[in-house]
Design a protein around this motif. Structure first.
Motif, PDB file in Angstrom:
ATOM      1  N   ALA A  49      11.370  13.917   8.652  1.00  0.00           N
ATOM      2  CA  ALA A  49      11.172  12.689   9.261  1.00  0.00           C
ATOM      3  C   ALA A  49       9.634  12.256   8.841  1.00  0.00           C
ATOM      4  N   ARG A  50       8.764  13.467   8.669  1.00  0.00           N
ATOM      5  CA  ARG A  50       7.365  13.269   8.598  1.00  0.00           C
ATOM      6  C   ARG A  50       7.280  13.092   7.158  1.00  0.00           C
ATOM      7  N   MET A  51       8.082  13.895   6.179  1.00  0.00           N
ATOM      8  CA  MET A  51       7.996  13.469   4.839  1.00  0.00           C
ATOM      9  C   MET A  51       8.427  12.102   4.315  1.00  0.00           C
ATOM     10  N   ALA A  52       9.572  11.570   5.280  1.00  0.00           N
ATOM     11  CA  ALA A  52       9.995  10.296   4.896  1.00  0.00           C
ATOM     12  C   ALA A  52       9.220   9.216   5.292  1.00  0.00           C
ATOM     13  N   HIS A  53       8.347   9.321   6.349  1.00  0.00           N
ATOM     14  CA  HIS A  53       7.181   8.476   6.550  1.00  0.00           C
ATOM     15  C   HIS A  53       6.012   8.753   5.647  1.00  0.00           C
ATOM     16  N   ALA A  54       5.685   9.722   5.310  1.00  0.00           N
ATOM     17  CA  ALA A  54       4.658   9.905   4.309  1.00  0.00           C
ATOM     18  C   ALA A  54       4.856   9.103   3.269  1.00  0.00           C
ATOM     19  N   ALA A  55       6.331   9.195   2.601  1.00  0.00           N
ATOM     20  CA  ALA A  55       6.651   8.627   1.207  1.00  0.00           C
ATOM     21  C   ALA A  55       6.703   7.335   1.705  1.00  0.00           C
ATOM     22  N   ASP A  56       7.143   6.638   2.713  1.00  0.00           N
ATOM     23  CA  ASP A  56       6.939   5.068   2.977  1.00  0.00           C
ATOM     24  C   ASP A  56       5.429   4.841   2.658  1.00  0.00           C
ATOM     25  N   VAL A  57       4.546   5.511   3.403  1.00  0.00           N
ATOM     26  CA  VAL A  57       3.147   5.121   3.260  1.00  0.00           C
ATOM     27  C   VAL A  57       2.660   5.281   2.110  1.00  0.00           C
ATOM     28  N   ALA A  58       3.181   6.194   1.137  1.00  0.00           N
ATOM     29  CA  ALA A  58       2.609   6.254  -0.308  1.00  0.00           C
ATOM     30  C   ALA A  58       3.146   5.207  -1.098  1.00  0.00           C
ATOM     31  N   GLY A  59       4.377   4.665  -0.622  1.00  0.00           N
ATOM     32  CA  GLY A  59       5.196   3.562  -1.531  1.00  0.00           C
ATOM     33  C   GLY A  59       5.934   4.627  -2.577  1.00  0.00           C
ATOM     34  N   ALA A  60       6.193   5.576  -2.197  1.00  0.00           N
ATOM     35  CA  ALA A  60       7.334   6.275  -3.068  1.00  0.00           C
ATOM     36  C   ALA A  60       8.402   5.808  -3.856  1.00  0.00           C
ATOM     37  N   HIS A  61       9.031   4.892  -2.945  1.00  0.00           N
ATOM     38  CA  HIS A  61      10.134   4.329  -3.702  1.00  0.00           C
ATOM     39  C   HIS A  61       9.990   2.879  -4.627  1.00  0.00           C
ATOM     40  N   ILE A  62       8.699   2.720  -4.817  1.00  0.00           N
ATOM     41  CA  ILE A  62       8.095   1.376  -5.682  1.00  0.00           C
ATOM     42  C   ILE A  62       8.546   1.847  -7.053  1.00  0.00           C
ATOM     43  N   GLY A  63       9.297   0.868  -7.599  1.00  0.00           N
ATOM     44  CA  GLY A  63       9.753   1.114  -8.911  1.00  0.00           C
ATOM     45  C   GLY A  63      11.020   1.700  -9.077  1.00  0.00           C
TER      46      GLY A  63
END
Length: 253
Positions: A49-63
């Motif tokens: 959960a911590r990692m998923a939220h951090a990825a959201d904040v970092a915009g890891a899904h963009i692109g």
């Protein structure tokens, strides 16, 4: 420790478990280790959960073409986007509340209970009081406890929510060509509680009548029974409150 090393340690633990011959274990050992494993998996859920939220904040899904991390990881791993999104929301709630984060990462509160509590708390950060309240509760009691906590801590929002829900209520009866009538509606929580409690009481009176009716059929009959009673004037003002008579010895008085 770096994140790559931590994830590799998880993979190594999974490999180690796969080497165990479970058929040789006695029931007592299985119960003990199964309980321990589930608790550790819950702690791992908190880290995911911590990692998923951090990825959201970092915009890891963009692109990637995905709307968010939950959708991307779901496509990549064949897992539920909904569950991944709930995990990200739990991670966000943990970021807002050190008390919740500590309780979940330590295993004091399961990730399932934390997720339910965070969802019911709405925009309010889960504080230590709520963590203490849910720590020893069964999972099905967490949402009511969290909703009560929210009502105590955000009365204005609760009143606004109640008014919004009340404004959305409706009941629609539509005649069909077959001669049947379709009933469709939506009830606010207070009205639903009254209706469900009353219908249940009527249905319970004929629960064992051997009629072969399904529960949904008995519910329809209960509604008709109530309407018929009201039309005949047999219902006026609802049921009277129960009276309790207590006999106390004179010596006690």
């Amino acid at each position: 420790m770096e994140i790559r090393q931590a994830v590799q340690a998880v993979a190594a633990a999974a490999d180690a478990c796969a080497q165990v011959d479970l058929t040789q274990l006695d029931p007592s050992t299985l119960r003990s280790e199964l309980r321990t494993m589930r608790r550790q998996m819950s702690r791992l859920d908190a880290q995911f959960a911590r990692m998923a939220h951090a990825a959201d904040v970092a915009g890891a899904h963009i692109g990637t073409g995905a709307r968010d991390t939950a959708e991307w990881i779901g496509k990549e791993t064949g897992t539920s986007t909904r569950k991944n999104r709930l995990a990200a929301e739990l991670g966000e709630a943990m970021a807002k509340s050190p008390q919740l984060a500590d309780a979940v990462t330590s295993g004091r509160v399961s990730s399932d209970k934390a997720s339910v509590a965070a969802g019911a708390a709405g925009p309010l950060p889960v504080n230590g009081q709520l963590v203490d309240e849910i720590a020893d509760l069964p999972l099905n009691a967490v949402r009511p406890a969290a909703e009560q906590w929210r009502a105590r801590n955000d009365e204005a929002r609760e009143q606004e929510l109640a008014a919004s829900q009340r404004s959305r209520r409706y009941l629609r009866l539509t005649s069909e060509s077959s001669g049947m009538t379709r009933v469709e509606g939506l009830l606010d929580p207070e009205s639903a509680s009254i209706v469900c409690t009353t219908l249940d009481a009527v249905m319970n009176e004929s629960a064992f009548d051997n009629s072969g009716r399904r529960r949904d059929q008995r519910c329809a009959d209960a509604l008709s029974q109530l309407a018929k009673a009201a039309s005949k004037g047999k219902i006026a003002g609802g049921r009277s409150n129960a009276k309790l008579l207590v006999t106390v010895p004179f010596e006690t008085v």
